[in-house]
Write an enzyme that holds these catalytic residues in place. Structure first.
Site, PDB file in Angstrom:
ATOM      1  N   LYS A 196       0.836  -1.206   0.000  1.00 16.45           N
ATOM      2  CA  LYS A 196       0.000   0.000   0.000  1.00 16.45           C
ATOM      3  C   LYS A 196       0.868   1.252   0.000  1.00 16.45           C
ATOM      4  CE  LYS A 196      -3.830  -2.400   2.223  1.00 16.45           C
ATOM      5  NZ  LYS A 196      -4.515  -2.773   3.467  1.00 16.45           N
ATOM      6  N   GLN A 216      -3.942  -1.276   9.760  1.00 16.71           N
ATOM      7  CA  GLN A 216      -3.932  -2.585   9.108  1.00 16.71           C
ATOM      8  C   GLN A 216      -4.628  -3.629   9.985  1.00 16.71           C
ATOM      9  OE1 GLN A 216      -2.944  -3.313   5.915  1.00 16.71           O
ATOM     10  NE2 GLN A 216      -3.789  -5.346   6.334  1.00 16.71           N
ATOM     11  N   ASP A 241     -10.220   4.082   4.686  1.00 19.08           N
ATOM     12  CA  ASP A 241     -10.379   2.637   4.544  1.00 19.08           C
ATOM     13  C   ASP A 241     -11.806   2.223   4.914  1.00 19.08           C
ATOM     14  OD1 ASP A 241      -9.150   0.261   3.797  1.00 19.08           O
ATOM     15  OD2 ASP A 241      -8.543  -0.263   5.835  1.00 19.08           O
TER      16      ASP A 241
END
Ligand code: NAP
Length: 285
Positions: A52, A96, A119
């Site tokens: 990413k 994450q 996200d």
């Protein structure tokens, strides 16, 4: 059978994102900034974050990396994320998933300011998705919807079966499909007659976390494999289903690249919205 190439669609989205990031930099004198937070050393998570960050750099997005030790407490993680939420130089925050088991992941997600939730993991973002209000889509479900759109899959009136109900994948993708007028069934580990239900689907989304879990479909169904298991294996038995599906995503090269494309796109959108807010407040002040 035809393949749905997430790699190709993600490339197109990221080309646009790169242009928008460059315009943002010309306008504001800085790059959009995504902060990635990783707790511990889980090899898959380390690889995902690295990927990413590399993609961010290629798209002209600055990436900040906060790597915390495995033994980090919920309080410490919440404090770190709160700092990023308050930092004017940070536009988007990615925590994450999964975090180590002793951490309250929901508490950590909720420390992300909704305006930086690129996200799409907060309750605010989920509610916005469920009510079809403006907000950030959960990245993988958002990516799945864009892939369906790119391949002109009309969901209206169709039966979509989502296997998996996690807060970051199964539940939000079901909400997004419902908003597109699909009739949605969500299956999970307690579902009875799961195989039969899957065989009634026009569109199947596999989000289970079990290799080759889906082995039979209705002929002509569209199959989205969101799963990613060790050895590049999805949650769908690709070889078994490839001939009967009308469209199917490969693993890798299906949903994975779309997730990153959405994350980057939403980071630039967050930066743009925040910059516009600053511009407005300067005018007002
Ligand atoms: P998760 O949080 O572990 O959720 C798995 C879901 O599957 C749960 O709802 C669980 O049901 C259900 N499930 C488990 N075993 C089942 C069974 N035998 N029958 C029916 N349902 C069952 O996983 P996740 O985070 O949603 O991830 C799912 C998959 O997507 C994984 O392979 C992951 O690697 C992949 N993924 C890919 C991306 C990407 O960018 N490509 C992003 C995120 C995740 P219960 O709720 O009843 O326990």
């Amino acid at each position: 059978m035809a393949l749905m190439s997430g790699t190709d669609v993600a490339r197109e989205i990221t080309e646009q994102t790169t242009k928008r990031a460059s315009e943002f930099e010309q306008r504001t004198g800085r790059k959009p900034c995504l902060a990635a937070v990783l707790v511990g050393e889980d090899p898959a998570s380390v690889t995902y974050v690295k990927m990413k960050r590399n993609r961010s750099a290629k798209a002209g997005i600055e990436s900040r990396f906060v790597h915390l030790p495995e033994q980090t407490t919920t309080e410490q993680l919440v404090a770190e994320i709160t700092k990023l939420s308050e930092d004017p130089g940070v536009d988007g925050i990615l925590l994450q998933h999964p975090v180590p088991k002793h951490i309250d992941e929901r508490a950590a997600f909720e420390a992300i300011a909704p305006s930086k939730d690129v996200d799409g993991v907060t309750m605010h973002s989920f509610a916005a998705m469920a009510f079809s209000e403006p907000g950030f889509a959960s990245a993988t479900p958002g990516g799945i919807m864009r892939l369906l759109e790119a391949y002109e899959v009309d969901l209206k009136g169709k039966h979509a079966v989502v296997v998996g109900r996690s807060p970051i994948l199964g539940k939000p993708v079901a909400m997004l499909m419902l908003a597109k007028d699909a009739t949605v069934t969500i299956c999970h580990s307690k579902t009875e007659n799961l195989d039969q239900i899957v065989r009634t689907a026009d569109i199947v989304v596999a989000a289970v976390g079990k290799p080759k879990f889906i082995t039979a479909i209705k002929p002509g169904a569209v199959v989205i494999d969101a799963g990613y298991n060790e050895g590049n294996v999805g949650d769908v038995d690709f070889e078994q289903l490839a001939d009967s599906a009308s469209l199917i995503t490969p693993v890798p090269g299906g949903v994975g690249p779309m997730t990153i494309a959405l994350l980057l796109e939403q980071t630039v959108s967050a930066a743009t919205r925040r910059a516009d807010l600053v511009d407005v407040s300067e005018v007002v002040g």
